[in-house]
Design an enzyme around this catalytic site. Structure first.
Site, PDB file in Angstrom:
ATOM      1  CE  LYS A   8      10.691  12.013   2.132  1.00 33.86           C
ATOM      2  NZ  LYS A   8      11.621  11.543   3.177  1.00 33.86           N
ATOM      3  NE  ARG A  83       6.166  13.124   5.691  1.00 32.60           N
ATOM      4  CZ  ARG A  83       7.202  13.764   5.123  1.00 32.60           C
ATOM      5  NH1 ARG A  83       7.042  14.597   4.137  1.00 32.60           N
ATOM      6  NH2 ARG A  83       8.402  13.559   5.565  1.00 32.60           N
ATOM      7  NE  ARG A 122      19.109  17.276   5.895  1.00 31.41           N
ATOM      8  CZ  ARG A 122      17.926  16.741   5.614  1.00 31.41           C
ATOM      9  NH1 ARG A 122      17.561  16.558   4.367  1.00 31.41           N
ATOM     10  NH2 ARG A 122      17.116  16.382   6.577  1.00 31.41           N
ATOM     11  NE  ARG A 128      15.171  19.440   7.229  1.00 33.41           N
ATOM     12  CZ  ARG A 128      14.555  18.524   6.489  1.00 33.41           C
ATOM     13  NH1 ARG A 128      14.774  18.479   5.188  1.00 33.41           N
ATOM     14  NH2 ARG A 128      13.755  17.653   7.038  1.00 33.41           N
ATOM     15  NE  ARG A 139      12.946  14.779  10.111  1.00 32.98           N
ATOM     16  CZ  ARG A 139      14.204  15.047   9.727  1.00 32.98           C
ATOM     17  NH1 ARG A 139      15.089  15.491  10.605  1.00 32.98           N
ATOM     18  NH2 ARG A 139      14.563  14.882   8.481  1.00 32.98           N
TER      19      ARG A 139
HETATM   20  P1  AP5 Z   1      17.373  14.135   1.189  1.00 38.97           P
HETATM   21  O1  AP5 Z   1      17.264  14.093  -0.275  1.00 38.97           O
HETATM   22  O2  AP5 Z   1      17.190  15.436   1.872  1.00 38.97           O
HETATM   23  O3  AP5 Z   1      16.376  13.051   1.834  1.00 38.97           O
HETATM   24  P2  AP5 Z   1      14.858  13.185   2.188  1.00 38.97           P
HETATM   25  O4  AP5 Z   1      14.284  11.833   2.050  1.00 38.97           O
HETATM   26  O5  AP5 Z   1      14.244  14.286   1.412  1.00 38.97           O
HETATM   27  O6  AP5 Z   1      15.001  13.541   3.734  1.00 38.97           O
HETATM   28  P3  AP5 Z   1      14.262  14.655   4.593  1.00 38.97           P
HETATM   29  O7  AP5 Z   1      15.044  14.803   5.826  1.00 38.97           O
HETATM   30  O8  AP5 Z   1      13.965  15.871   3.789  1.00 38.97           O
HETATM   31  O9  AP5 Z   1      12.929  13.890   4.882  1.00 38.97           O
HETATM   32  P4  AP5 Z   1      11.802  14.208   5.848  1.00 38.97           P
HETATM   33  O10 AP5 Z   1      10.730  13.322   5.365  1.00 38.97           O
HETATM   34  O11 AP5 Z   1      12.190  14.029   7.272  1.00 38.97           O
HETATM   35  O12 AP5 Z   1      11.580  15.776   5.710  1.00 38.97           O
HETATM   36  P5  AP5 Z   1      10.543  16.683   4.902  1.00 38.97           P
HETATM   37  O13 AP5 Z   1      11.260  17.895   4.527  1.00 38.97           O
HETATM   38  O14 AP5 Z   1       9.835  15.913   3.874  1.00 38.97           O
HETATM   39  O15 AP5 Z   1      18.747  13.477   1.609  1.00 38.97           O
HETATM   40  C1  AP5 Z   1      19.185  13.495   2.948  1.00 38.97           C
HETATM   41  C2  AP5 Z   1      20.699  13.783   2.994  1.00 38.97           C
HETATM   42  O16 AP5 Z   1      21.378  12.699   2.367  1.00 38.97           O
HETATM   43  C3  AP5 Z   1      21.097  15.039   2.218  1.00 38.97           C
HETATM   44  O17 AP5 Z   1      22.164  15.657   2.880  1.00 38.97           O
HETATM   45  C4  AP5 Z   1      21.539  14.505   0.856  1.00 38.97           C
HETATM   46  O18 AP5 Z   1      22.498  15.320   0.258  1.00 38.97           O
HETATM   47  C5  AP5 Z   1      22.111  13.143   1.233  1.00 38.97           C
HETATM   48  N1  AP5 Z   1      21.921  12.133   0.182  1.00 38.97           N
HETATM   49  C6  AP5 Z   1      20.874  12.004  -0.683  1.00 38.97           C
HETATM   50  N2  AP5 Z   1      21.032  10.956  -1.492  1.00 38.97           N
HETATM   51  C7  AP5 Z   1      22.215  10.374  -1.144  1.00 38.97           C
HETATM   52  C8  AP5 Z   1      22.941   9.238  -1.625  1.00 38.97           C
HETATM   53  N3  AP5 Z   1      22.497   8.475  -2.630  1.00 38.97           N
HETATM   54  N4  AP5 Z   1      24.111   8.940  -1.012  1.00 38.97           N
HETATM   55  C9  AP5 Z   1      24.586   9.698   0.016  1.00 38.97           C
HETATM   56  N5  AP5 Z   1      23.945  10.792   0.497  1.00 38.97           N
HETATM   57  C10 AP5 Z   1      22.773  11.132  -0.071  1.00 38.97           C
HETATM   58  O19 AP5 Z   1       9.519  17.054   6.053  1.00 38.97           O
HETATM   59  C11 AP5 Z   1       9.917  17.852   7.125  1.00 38.97           C
HETATM   60  C12 AP5 Z   1       8.752  18.083   8.060  1.00 38.97           C
HETATM   61  O20 AP5 Z   1       7.732  18.810   7.375  1.00 38.97           O
HETATM   62  C13 AP5 Z   1       8.068  16.831   8.585  1.00 38.97           C
HETATM   63  O21 AP5 Z   1       8.714  16.305   9.709  1.00 38.97           O
HETATM   64  C14 AP5 Z   1       6.682  17.399   8.909  1.00 38.97           C
HETATM   65  O22 AP5 Z   1       6.697  18.125  10.108  1.00 38.97           O
HETATM   66  C15 AP5 Z   1       6.461  18.370   7.777  1.00 38.97           C
HETATM   67  N6  AP5 Z   1       5.798  17.713   6.628  1.00 38.97           N
HETATM   68  C16 AP5 Z   1       6.303  17.541   5.378  1.00 38.97           C
HETATM   69  N7  AP5 Z   1       5.427  16.905   4.601  1.00 38.97           N
HETATM   70  C17 AP5 Z   1       4.334  16.668   5.363  1.00 38.97           C
HETATM   71  C18 AP5 Z   1       3.091  16.015   5.119  1.00 38.97           C
HETATM   72  N8  AP5 Z   1       2.786  15.480   3.928  1.00 38.97           N
HETATM   73  N9  AP5 Z   1       2.204  15.943   6.139  1.00 38.97           N
HETATM   74  C19 AP5 Z   1       2.480  16.497   7.329  1.00 38.97           C
HETATM   75  N10 AP5 Z   1       3.644  17.104   7.643  1.00 38.97           N
HETATM   76  C20 AP5 Z   1       4.552  17.191   6.652  1.00 38.97           C
HETATM   77 MG    MG Z   2      13.428  16.159   1.871  1.00 37.70          MG
END
Ligand code: AP5
Ligand code: MG
Length: 186
Positions: A8, A83, A122, A128, A139
């Site tokens: 994402k 979400r 990662r 992280r 998660r």
């Molecule tokens: P990446 O692009 O980082 O993937 P992502 O889907 O963004 O994964 P996240 O770990 O950020 O998702 P998340 O939903 O757990 O965390 P968020 O920060 O939103 O890619 C992942 C890895 O793969 C990277 O190393 C990248 O380089 C690699 N990659 C990407 N594309 C690739 C490809 N095609 N091939 C190979 N490798 C690839 O949320 C974190 C926390 O914040 C949540 O747990 C929660 O506590 C809080 N939070 C955030 N939003 C909310 C909300 N709306 N409501 C409540 N709490 C929230």
């Molecule tokens: Mg992300």
């Protein structure tokens, strides 16, 4: 939308830049607040470190303020929001107020094995706080329980666009772009 590790954040940055709009990532905003030790960061960290969602009231207010900023006036791409069902309703209200409309909801689909591999890679590179084995598992569960149901909500509204998230980053970007360009033209 998409499970943890689906890409994402990676795709949101690239796609938003192509459209000349900001990518608004709730996870990134929370992490920036944690890094700066703000009140919001201190509150959010308790949940993030456990892999739980930050309470809706906190998250919704943060997004409401963010999309009211000037750079979002012409549109924006949300990464990781909404979400929960509550967030879906809140977003509807927010954009009624700002005069925006939801064009599309992109869901990146990636199989669990690949997700695990991406996140452990990662973890080694970036360290992280929530990329530990246990928190990654939590998660994923929280995503399945609270966020996956939103897919049907948006499907029923005709907004859902499912995109295969496997393959090179560029390939995935092109898949998303070709779908969003059609949405833009229609
Ligand atoms: P990446 O692009 O980082 O993937 P992502 O889907 O963004 O994964 P996240 O770990 O950020 O998702 P998340 O939903 O757990 O965390 P968020 O920060 O939103 O890619 C992942 C890895 O793969 C990277 O190393 C990248 O380089 C690699 N990659 C990407 N594309 C690739 C490809 N095609 N091939 C190979 N490798 C690839 O949320 C974190 C926390 O914040 C949540 O747990 C929660 O506590 C809080 N939070 C955030 N939003 C909310 C909300 N709306 N409501 C409540 N709490 C929230
Ligand atoms: Mg992300």
């Amino acid at each position: 939308m998409g499970p943890p590790g689906a890409g994402k954040g990676t795709q949101a940055e690239i796609v938003a830049e192509r459209f000349g709009i900001p990518a608004i990532s709730t996870g990134d905003i929370f992490r920036a607040n944690v890094a700066e030790n703000t009140e919001l960061g201190i509150e959010a960290k308790r949940y993030m470190d456990a892999g739980e969602y930050v309470p809706d009231a906190v998250t919704n207010l943060m997004v409401r303020n963010r999309i009211d900023e000037e750079d979002a006036a012409k549109g924006f791409l949300l990464d990781g929001y909404p979400r929960t069902l509550d967030q879906v309703e809140e977003l509807d209200g927010m954009i009624r107020h700002t005069g925006h409309r939801l064009d599309a909801v992109v869901v990146l689909t990636v199989d669990p094995g690949e997700l695990g591999a991406r996140l452990s890679a990662r973890a080694q590179k970036e360290g992280r706080a929530d990329d530990t084995e246990e928190v990654i598992r939590r998660r994923q569960e929280v995503y399945t329980e609270q966020t996956e149901p939103l897919i049907d909500v948006y499907r029923k509204r005709g907004l859902l666009r499912e995109v295969d998230g496997l393959g090179e980053v560029d390939e995935v970007t092109e898949r998303i772009m070709s779908i969003l360009t059609q949405v833009e033209e229609s």
